[in-house]
Motif scaffolding. Structure first.
Motif, PDB file in Angstrom:
ATOM      1  N   GLY A  52       0.698  -1.297  -0.049  1.00  8.00           N
ATOM      2  CA  GLY A  52      -0.109  -0.172   0.150  1.00  8.00           C
ATOM      3  C   GLY A  52       0.813   1.214  -0.104  1.00  8.00           C
ATOM      4  O   GLY A  52       0.470   2.288  -0.731  1.00  8.00           O
ATOM      5  N   ALA A  53       1.814   1.067   0.790  1.00  8.01           N
ATOM      6  CA  ALA A  53       2.836   2.457   0.688  1.00  8.01           C
ATOM      7  C   ALA A  53       3.630   2.856  -0.530  1.00  8.01           C
ATOM      8  O   ALA A  53       3.700   3.800  -1.078  1.00  8.01           O
ATOM      9  CB  ALA A  53       3.958   2.404   1.877  1.00  8.01           C
ATOM     10  N   GLU A  54       3.794   1.509  -1.315  1.00  8.96           N
ATOM     11  CA  GLU A  54       4.475   1.674  -2.440  1.00  8.96           C
ATOM     12  C   GLU A  54       3.671   2.131  -3.495  1.00  8.96           C
ATOM     13  O   GLU A  54       3.791   3.130  -4.245  1.00  8.96           O
ATOM     14  CB  GLU A  54       5.021   0.121  -3.029  1.00  8.96           C
ATOM     15  CG  GLU A  54       6.276  -0.257  -2.392  1.00  8.96           C
ATOM     16  CD  GLU A  54       6.653  -1.688  -2.569  1.00  8.96           C
ATOM     17  OE1 GLU A  54       5.957  -1.931  -3.757  1.00  8.96           O
ATOM     18  OE2 GLU A  54       7.174  -2.446  -1.821  1.00  8.96           O
ATOM     19  N   LEU A  55       2.520   1.570  -3.511  1.00 10.90           N
ATOM     20  CA  LEU A  55       1.237   2.178  -4.501  1.00 10.90           C
ATOM     21  C   LEU A  55       1.073   3.581  -4.113  1.00 10.90           C
ATOM     22  O   LEU A  55       0.797   4.422  -5.175  1.00 10.90           O
ATOM     23  CB  LEU A  55       0.010   1.376  -4.497  1.00 10.90           C
ATOM     24  CG  LEU A  55       0.097  -0.174  -4.867  1.00 10.90           C
ATOM     25  CD1 LEU A  55      -1.233  -0.856  -4.627  1.00 10.90           C
ATOM     26  CD2 LEU A  55       0.490   0.111  -6.350  1.00 10.90           C
ATOM     27  N   ALA A  56       0.972   4.117  -2.931  1.00 14.55           N
ATOM     28  CA  ALA A  56       0.516   5.672  -2.541  1.00 14.55           C
ATOM     29  C   ALA A  56       1.836   6.585  -2.829  1.00 14.55           C
ATOM     30  O   ALA A  56       1.487   7.641  -3.528  1.00 14.55           O
ATOM     31  CB  ALA A  56       0.525   5.785  -1.041  1.00 14.55           C
ATOM     32  N   PHE A  57       3.050   5.928  -2.666  1.00 11.95           N
ATOM     33  CA  PHE A  57       4.115   6.771  -3.332  1.00 11.95           C
ATOM     34  C   PHE A  57       4.191   7.077  -4.707  1.00 11.95           C
ATOM     35  O   PHE A  57       4.179   8.243  -5.121  1.00 11.95           O
ATOM     36  CB  PHE A  57       5.255   6.127  -2.530  1.00 11.95           C
ATOM     37  CG  PHE A  57       6.629   6.853  -3.140  1.00 11.95           C
ATOM     38  CD1 PHE A  57       7.032   7.926  -2.223  1.00 11.95           C
ATOM     39  CD2 PHE A  57       7.318   6.445  -4.090  1.00 11.95           C
ATOM     40  CE1 PHE A  57       8.046   8.849  -2.566  1.00 11.95           C
ATOM     41  CE2 PHE A  57       8.527   7.068  -4.498  1.00 11.95           C
ATOM     42  CZ  PHE A  57       8.915   8.332  -3.710  1.00 11.95           C
ATOM     43  N   ALA A  58       4.125   5.692  -5.226  1.00 17.32           N
ATOM     44  CA  ALA A  58       3.788   6.295  -6.894  1.00 17.32           C
ATOM     45  C   ALA A  58       2.807   6.896  -7.361  1.00 17.32           C
ATOM     46  O   ALA A  58       2.813   7.923  -8.297  1.00 17.32           O
ATOM     47  CB  ALA A  58       3.947   4.625  -7.452  1.00 17.32           C
ATOM     48  N   ALA A  59       1.576   6.473  -6.791  1.00 19.99           N
ATOM     49  CA  ALA A  59       0.307   7.442  -7.308  1.00 19.99           C
ATOM     50  C   ALA A  59       0.508   8.842  -7.125  1.00 19.99           C
ATOM     51  O   ALA A  59       0.352   9.770  -7.784  1.00 19.99           O
ATOM     52  CB  ALA A  59      -0.907   6.764  -6.621  1.00 19.99           C
ATOM     53  N   ILE A  60       0.903   9.154  -5.725  1.00 22.60           N
ATOM     54  CA  ILE A  60       1.274  10.669  -5.343  1.00 22.60           C
ATOM     55  C   ILE A  60       2.213  11.464  -6.445  1.00 22.60           C
ATOM     56  O   ILE A  60       1.996  12.475  -6.931  1.00 22.60           O
ATOM     57  CB  ILE A  60       1.718  10.754  -3.858  1.00 22.60           C
ATOM     58  CG1 ILE A  60       0.497  10.398  -3.044  1.00 22.60           C
ATOM     59  CG2 ILE A  60       1.999  12.324  -3.842  1.00 22.60           C
ATOM     60  CD1 ILE A  60       0.746  10.240  -1.519  1.00 22.60           C
ATOM     61  N   ALA A  61       3.186  10.623  -6.568  1.00 23.05           N
ATOM     62  CA  ALA A  61       4.501  11.100  -7.655  1.00 23.05           C
ATOM     63  C   ALA A  61       3.732  11.482  -9.011  1.00 23.05           C
ATOM     64  O   ALA A  61       4.135  12.440  -9.497  1.00 23.05           O
ATOM     65  CB  ALA A  61       5.509  10.125  -7.716  1.00 23.05           C
TER      66      ALA A  61
ATOM     67  N   ALA B 293       1.057  14.308  -8.600  1.00 24.42           N
ATOM     68  CA  ALA B 293       1.657  15.685  -8.458  1.00 24.42           C
ATOM     69  C   ALA B 293       2.600  16.224  -9.444  1.00 24.42           C
ATOM     70  O   ALA B 293       2.442  17.093  -9.855  1.00 24.42           O
ATOM     71  CB  ALA B 293       2.427  15.621  -7.288  1.00 24.42           C
ATOM     72  N   LEU B 294       3.271  15.377 -10.137  1.00 29.02           N
ATOM     73  CA  LEU B 294       4.076  15.648 -11.364  1.00 29.02           C
ATOM     74  C   LEU B 294       3.234  15.868 -12.534  1.00 29.02           C
ATOM     75  O   LEU B 294       3.535  16.729 -13.326  1.00 29.02           O
ATOM     76  CB  LEU B 294       5.320  14.439 -11.746  1.00 29.02           C
ATOM     77  CG  LEU B 294       6.217  14.189 -10.734  1.00 29.02           C
ATOM     78  CD1 LEU B 294       6.985  13.151 -10.927  1.00 29.02           C
ATOM     79  CD2 LEU B 294       7.258  15.495 -10.787  1.00 29.02           C
ATOM     80  N   GLY B 295       2.250  15.116 -12.742  1.00 24.60           N
ATOM     81  CA  GLY B 295       1.222  15.337 -13.723  1.00 24.60           C
ATOM     82  C   GLY B 295       0.448  16.796 -13.598  1.00 24.60           C
ATOM     83  O   GLY B 295       0.245  17.632 -14.363  1.00 24.60           O
ATOM     84  N   ALA B 296      -0.011  17.143 -12.503  1.00 25.17           N
ATOM     85  CA  ALA B 296      -0.525  18.367 -12.095  1.00 25.17           C
ATOM     86  C   ALA B 296       0.280  19.621 -12.292  1.00 25.17           C
ATOM     87  O   ALA B 296       0.000  20.645 -12.736  1.00 25.17           O
ATOM     88  CB  ALA B 296      -1.388  18.233 -10.777  1.00 25.17           C
ATOM     89  N   GLY B 297       1.454  19.336 -11.871  1.00 22.10           N
ATOM     90  CA  GLY B 297       2.441  20.465 -12.070  1.00 22.10           C
ATOM     91  C   GLY B 297       2.940  20.656 -13.232  1.00 22.10           C
ATOM     92  O   GLY B 297       2.800  21.961 -13.663  1.00 22.10           O
ATOM     93  N   GLY B 298       2.901  19.830 -14.214  1.00 21.85           N
ATOM     94  CA  GLY B 298       3.155  20.006 -15.696  1.00 21.85           C
ATOM     95  C   GLY B 298       2.005  20.828 -16.334  1.00 21.85           C
ATOM     96  O   GLY B 298       2.107  21.596 -17.078  1.00 21.85           O
ATOM     97  N   ALA B 299       0.740  20.338 -15.712  1.00 23.53           N
ATOM     98  CA  ALA B 299      -0.660  20.949 -16.374  1.00 23.53           C
ATOM     99  C   ALA B 299      -0.669  22.330 -16.021  1.00 23.53           C
ATOM    100  O   ALA B 299      -1.125  23.192 -16.825  1.00 23.53           O
ATOM    101  CB  ALA B 299      -1.885  20.186 -15.831  1.00 23.53           C
ATOM    102  N   ALA B 300      -0.227  22.675 -14.927  1.00 26.14           N
ATOM    103  CA  ALA B 300      -0.383  24.123 -14.191  1.00 26.14           C
ATOM    104  C   ALA B 300       0.837  24.946 -14.815  1.00 26.14           C
ATOM    105  O   ALA B 300       0.469  26.231 -14.704  1.00 26.14           O
ATOM    106  CB  ALA B 300       0.060  23.873 -12.840  1.00 26.14           C
ATOM    107  N   VAL B 301       1.819  24.405 -15.690  1.00 27.53           N
ATOM    108  CA  VAL B 301       2.719  25.488 -16.298  1.00 27.53           C
ATOM    109  C   VAL B 301       2.028  26.297 -17.427  1.00 27.53           C
ATOM    110  O   VAL B 301       1.486  25.543 -18.374  1.00 27.53           O
ATOM    111  CB  VAL B 301       4.080  24.708 -16.741  1.00 27.53           C
ATOM    112  CG1 VAL B 301       4.987  25.461 -17.343  1.00 27.53           C
ATOM    113  CG2 VAL B 301       4.431  23.823 -15.388  1.00 27.53           C
ATOM    114  N   ARG B 302       2.298  27.415 -17.506  1.00 27.30           N
ATOM    115  CA  ARG B 302       1.428  28.407 -18.639  1.00 27.30           C
ATOM    116  C   ARG B 302       2.677  28.463 -19.708  1.00 27.30           C
ATOM    117  O   ARG B 302       3.901  29.130 -19.358  1.00 27.30           O
ATOM    118  CB  ARG B 302       1.038  29.675 -18.016  1.00 27.30           C
ATOM    119  CG  ARG B 302       0.141  29.512 -17.214  1.00 27.30           C
ATOM    120  CD  ARG B 302      -0.368  31.095 -16.640  1.00 27.30           C
ATOM    121  NE  ARG B 302      -0.818  31.737 -17.643  1.00 27.30           N
ATOM    122  CZ  ARG B 302      -2.220  31.553 -18.055  1.00 27.30           C
ATOM    123  NH1 ARG B 302      -2.973  30.950 -17.397  1.00 27.30           N
ATOM    124  NH2 ARG B 302      -2.550  32.582 -19.004  1.00 27.30           N
TER     125      ARG B 302
END
Length: 328
Positions: free
Chosen positions: A91-100, A103-112
């Motif tokens: 569960g911790a492995e899946l949570a770590f990978a999912a959060i990454a 977060a990285l996908g949203a960060g890229g989408a937020a870049v103008r």
């Protein structure tokens, strides 16, 4: 056509080229200025302030900060993998990978990114890391939750990253997303062949990789998979990797020769220096293996390499002359 309509059409083309990464905002402005100042031009001059050095540095600073943050995140992830991952729960492995991934996908989408090449590069890097995180998530689910074997786990991982990467590439047409999709599909093809018939050996997956790479090259040639230069290089590398595996059998040697010749010919005809370079690498990889198999203990290998080297030199001269054009 009125000056206003022609100017609007030019601006629309320039905006599309900037969005596709063909030119940056400063180049678009210079093109519009040059077109509007040309004799007989009726297009209106560009309005608004011209890009300044300070304004152009801001995206570069943001890009550098983004890379620094990404490096720190990767370093933290490696530290966790080294010291904590072996003892982590599923569960911790899946949570770590999912959060990454999120977060990285949203960060890229937020870049103008409109008009800023540096910000587009940063978005591509963030989304590439997000794709890798999704692949880790999918692999963990397949292996530790569903209990799949190595071959099936590899299929699930490659399919997930290919699907996700395709969505990101469709939005950006960026080189990194292009390469991510290609790599995922190549691994998917090789793994699928190995999964369907494990007894084929290396030549079966190699043929699958070669076939996907060949189809990829055709799609790039027809303009379906931009950017073109990235697509040509990816397809060429995939073709060479496929024939290396396929040379386990005799027919693979014939395929290897045809592939190398095709890369050299395509490089000359399309005026793509990278394809010629990949063809040269293919010569160095393929020729010694073929001569050692069919003409052992002979001078055929160095002679063959010398002959192909002369051909490559002539191709380089031809490319240089035709690229330069007539000099009068």
């Amino acid at each position: 056509m009125t000056g206003l309509s022609s100017g609007a059409k030019l601006r629309k083309h320039l905006d599309n080229w900037v969005a596709e990464g063909l030119i940056d905002a400063a180049q678009a402005t210079r093109i519009q200025v040059a077109e509007t100042s040309a004799p007989g031009s009726t297009a209106p001059a560009p309005t608004g302030p011209a890009p300044t050095a300070t304004g152009s540095r801001a995206p570069l600073v943001a890009e550098a900060l983004g890379y620094a943050g990404g490096v720190l995140a990767i370093a933290a992830g490696l530290y966790m993998v080294r010291d904590f991952w072996p003892n982590m729960s599923t569960g911790a492995e899946l949570a770590f990978a999912a959060i990454a991934c999120v977060a990285l996908g949203a960060g890229g989408a937020a870049v103008r990114t409109t008009g800023d090449a540096a910000l587009r590069r940063m978005r591509s890097v963030l989304w590439l890391m997000s794709t890798v995180s999704l692949a880790a998530f999918a692999g963990t689910v397949a292996d530790q939750v569903w209990g799949f074997g190595p071959a099936s786990t590899a299929l699930v991982t490659a399919a997930a990253s290919a699907a996700y990467g395709t969505v990101l590439w469709w939005r950006t047409r960026a080189a990194l997303q292009h390469l991510a999709v290609f790599a995922s599909l190549v691994f998917l093809a090789g793994d699928a062949v190995a999964w369907l018939d494990p007894g084929l050996g290396a030549w079966g997956p190699g043929l699958g990789i070669w076939a996907v790479s060949a189809l990829w090259g055709v799609a790039v040639l027809r303009g379906y998979l931009p950017p073109g230069a990235t697509g040509y290089v990816a397809a060429g590398v995939g073709l060479l990797a496929g024939v290396q595996l396929a040379m386990q059998v005799a027919a693979g040697h014939a395929l290897a020769l045809a592939t190398v010749a095709g890369l050299l010919a395509a490089g000359v005809l399309l005026r793509q220096a990278w394809l010629v370079a990949l063809g040269a690498v293919g010569v160095l990889l393929v020729t010694p293996q073929i001569t050692d198999r069919y003409l052992p203990m002979s001078a055929a290998a160095p002679v063959a390499i010398f002959v192909v080297g002369v051909v490559l030199l002539g191709s380089a001269v031809w490319l240089a002359r035709h690229r330069a054009g007539p000099t009068g």
